[in-house]
Design a protein around this motif. Structure first.
Motif, mmCIF file in Angstrom:
data_model
loop_
_atom_site.group_PDB
_atom_site.id
_atom_site.type_symbol
_atom_site.label_atom_id
_atom_site.label_comp_id
_atom_site.label_asym_id
_atom_site.label_seq_id
_atom_site.Cartn_x
_atom_site.Cartn_y
_atom_site.Cartn_z
ATOM 1 N N VAL A 23 1.187 -1.225 0.000
ATOM 2 C CA VAL A 23 0.044 -0.411 0.097
ATOM 3 C C VAL A 23 0.553 1.155 0.357
ATOM 4 O O VAL A 23 1.763 1.735 0.865
ATOM 5 N N ASN A 24 0.591 2.119 -0.686
ATOM 6 C CA ASN A 24 1.533 3.184 -0.289
ATOM 7 C C ASN A 24 0.320 4.152 0.410
ATOM 8 O O ASN A 24 0.327 4.108 1.125
ATOM 9 N N GLU A 25 1.854 5.253 0.754
ATOM 10 C CA GLU A 25 1.837 5.733 2.043
ATOM 11 C C GLU A 25 0.185 6.815 1.638
ATOM 12 O O GLU A 25 0.146 7.870 0.651
ATOM 13 N N SER A 26 -0.922 6.958 2.822
ATOM 14 C CA SER A 26 -1.748 6.933 2.534
ATOM 15 C C SER A 26 -2.187 7.317 4.003
ATOM 16 O O SER A 26 -1.937 6.796 4.690
ATOM 17 N N ALA A 27 -3.047 8.292 4.023
ATOM 18 C CA ALA A 27 -3.493 8.953 5.232
ATOM 19 C C ALA A 27 -4.499 7.604 5.741
ATOM 20 O O ALA A 27 -5.628 7.630 5.008
ATOM 21 N N GLY A 28 -4.762 7.018 6.661
ATOM 22 C CA GLY A 28 -5.624 5.583 6.904
ATOM 23 C C GLY A 28 -5.446 4.820 6.466
ATOM 24 O O GLY A 28 -6.098 3.580 6.428
ATOM 25 N N PHE A 29 -3.747 4.944 5.387
ATOM 26 C CA PHE A 29 -3.695 3.836 3.992
ATOM 27 C C PHE A 29 -4.544 2.644 3.951
ATOM 28 O O PHE A 29 -5.807 3.233 3.452
ATOM 29 N N ASN A 32 -8.037 1.455 6.878
ATOM 30 C CA ASN A 32 -8.509 1.899 8.296
ATOM 31 C C ASN A 32 -9.272 2.971 7.263
ATOM 32 O O ASN A 32 -10.250 4.050 7.670
ATOM 33 N N ARG A 33 -9.314 3.745 6.622
ATOM 34 C CA ARG A 33 -9.779 4.838 5.456
ATOM 35 C C ARG A 33 -10.792 4.441 4.784
ATOM 36 O O ARG A 33 -12.252 5.349 5.011
ATOM 37 N N ILE A 34 -11.298 2.484 5.175
ATOM 38 C CA ILE A 34 -12.558 2.365 4.427
ATOM 39 C C ILE A 34 -12.880 1.407 5.624
ATOM 40 O O ILE A 34 -14.335 1.993 6.092
ATOM 41 N N LEU A 35 -12.598 1.349 6.783
ATOM 42 C CA LEU A 35 -13.405 1.438 7.912
ATOM 43 C C LEU A 35 -13.915 2.083 8.623
ATOM 44 O O LEU A 35 -14.685 2.475 9.163
ATOM 45 N N GLY A 36 -13.149 3.165 8.530
ATOM 46 C CA GLY A 36 -13.370 4.437 9.430
ATOM 47 C C GLY A 36 -14.637 5.417 9.101
ATOM 48 O O GLY A 36 -15.511 4.967 10.498
ATOM 49 N N THR A 88 -8.433 12.950 11.751
ATOM 50 C CA THR A 88 -6.310 12.357 10.702
ATOM 51 C C THR A 88 -7.605 12.930 9.251
ATOM 52 O O THR A 88 -6.611 13.452 8.327
ATOM 53 N N LEU A 89 -8.250 11.896 8.940
ATOM 54 C CA LEU A 89 -9.239 11.711 7.366
ATOM 55 C C LEU A 89 -9.496 12.990 6.793
ATOM 56 O O LEU A 89 -9.018 13.375 5.824
ATOM 57 N N LYS A 97 -16.791 14.536 3.588
ATOM 58 C CA LYS A 97 -17.107 12.914 4.037
ATOM 59 C C LYS A 97 -16.899 12.472 5.412
ATOM 60 O O LYS A 97 -17.639 11.442 5.502
ATOM 61 N N TYR A 98 -15.235 12.920 5.394
ATOM 62 C CA TYR A 98 -15.043 12.222 6.822
ATOM 63 C C TYR A 98 -14.946 12.792 8.003
ATOM 64 O O TYR A 98 -14.862 12.591 9.258
ATOM 65 N N SER A 99 -16.162 13.656 7.958
ATOM 66 C CA SER A 99 -16.839 14.929 9.350
ATOM 67 C C SER A 99 -16.605 13.818 10.500
ATOM 68 O O SER A 99 -18.007 12.889 9.897
ATOM 69 N N PRO A 100 -16.348 13.578 11.238
ATOM 70 C CA PRO A 100 -16.740 12.633 12.518
ATOM 71 C C PRO A 100 -18.189 13.271 13.004
ATOM 72 O O PRO A 100 -18.238 14.674 13.433
ATOM 73 N N CYS A 101 -18.608 11.900 13.273
ATOM 74 C CA CYS A 101 -20.330 12.384 13.429
ATOM 75 C C CYS A 101 -20.533 12.425 15.257
ATOM 76 O O CYS A 101 -19.271 12.485 16.166
ATOM 77 N N PRO A 102 -21.359 14.178 15.442
ATOM 78 C CA PRO A 102 -20.948 14.311 16.465
ATOM 79 C C PRO A 102 -21.661 13.863 17.832
ATOM 80 O O PRO A 102 -21.058 13.951 18.884
ATOM 81 N N LEU A 103 -22.485 12.589 17.484
ATOM 82 C CA LEU A 103 -22.484 11.846 18.825
ATOM 83 C C LEU A 103 -21.258 10.904 18.776
ATOM 84 O O LEU A 103 -21.008 10.638 19.807
#
Length: 204
Positions: A23-29, A32-36, A88-89, A97-103
């Motif tokens: 995997v190339n270097e990237s946030a979440g690789f 985690n970029r899919i899972l998060g 981080t994402l 689209k990566y904004s954490p949910c307020p909950l």
């Protein structure tokens, strides 16, 4: 990393029985970029009233063959880790689209981080108490065949992360009462079946 370094790392991973991916270097690789975002979206569904937490977890287990639902998985990962990943994402990739949910933020502020704090979306405090029980504690609870059977059924639903520690303790206590129980199926089942994920919804 150089091609030589990558090749060496892949070789070492295979030598120790691993199945590497590149995997190339990237946030979440890659994972985690899919899972998060998947976990975050499940929390958004609860936040927006799309479905209950239990039904979302059930739907994902049945519909995608996941071994546990997203809320159970998020609790296991740690809600603080989930929040840090989404932040981080969002920062690295610059997308809402990566904004954490307020909950999710609310849960972290409240210190409800999941399994490691005993409570997150589900309540694990009962199982932390069980982990601290000794063999003698279990034996005292087994005051009758009926109570032993009840404990077997309860044990069969213990959170999967604790099973390996509990099984020897409880099975030893049950084995000592095998004549009272007179049901080797129950005893052998205890040793073979304690892999169901069981949690209790937390009162948030």
């Amino acid at each position: 990393s150089t091609d030589e370094q990558v090749a060496k790392i892949i070789e070492i991973a295979k030598d120790i029985g691993k199945d590497p991916v590149e995997v190339n270097e990237s946030a979440g690789f890659a994972v985690n970029r899919i899972l998060g975002p998947m976990l975050n979206e499940a929390i958004y569904e609860l936040y927006e009233g799309v479905a209950s937490m239990e039904d979302i977890d059930k739907a994902m287990r049945l519909g995608t063959n996941m071994p546990m639902g997203p809320f159970q998985l998020a609790d296991y990962v740690g809600l603080d880790i989930c929040l840090a990943l989404m932040e981080t994402l969002q920062h690295e990739l610059g997308s809402d689209k990566y904004s954490p949910c307020p909950l999710l933020r609310k849960m972290v502020r409240a210190g409800k981080l999941g399994v490691k704090t005993g409570i997150g979306f589900y309540d694990y405090r009962r199982y932390i108490e069980i982990m601290e029980m000794t063999n003698n504690d279990w034996k005292k609870k087994l005051t009758s065949p009926e109570e032993a059977v009840k404990l077997v059924h309860d044990h069969d639903r213990i959170f999967i992360g604790f099973v390996s520690n509990i099984t020897p303790v409880l099975s030893d206590a049950l084995w000592e009462r095998r004549q009272e129980l007179n049901d080797i199926t129950i005893i052998s089942g205890l040793l073979l079946r304690p892999t169901r994920l069981y949690t209790e919804p937390a009162e948030n």
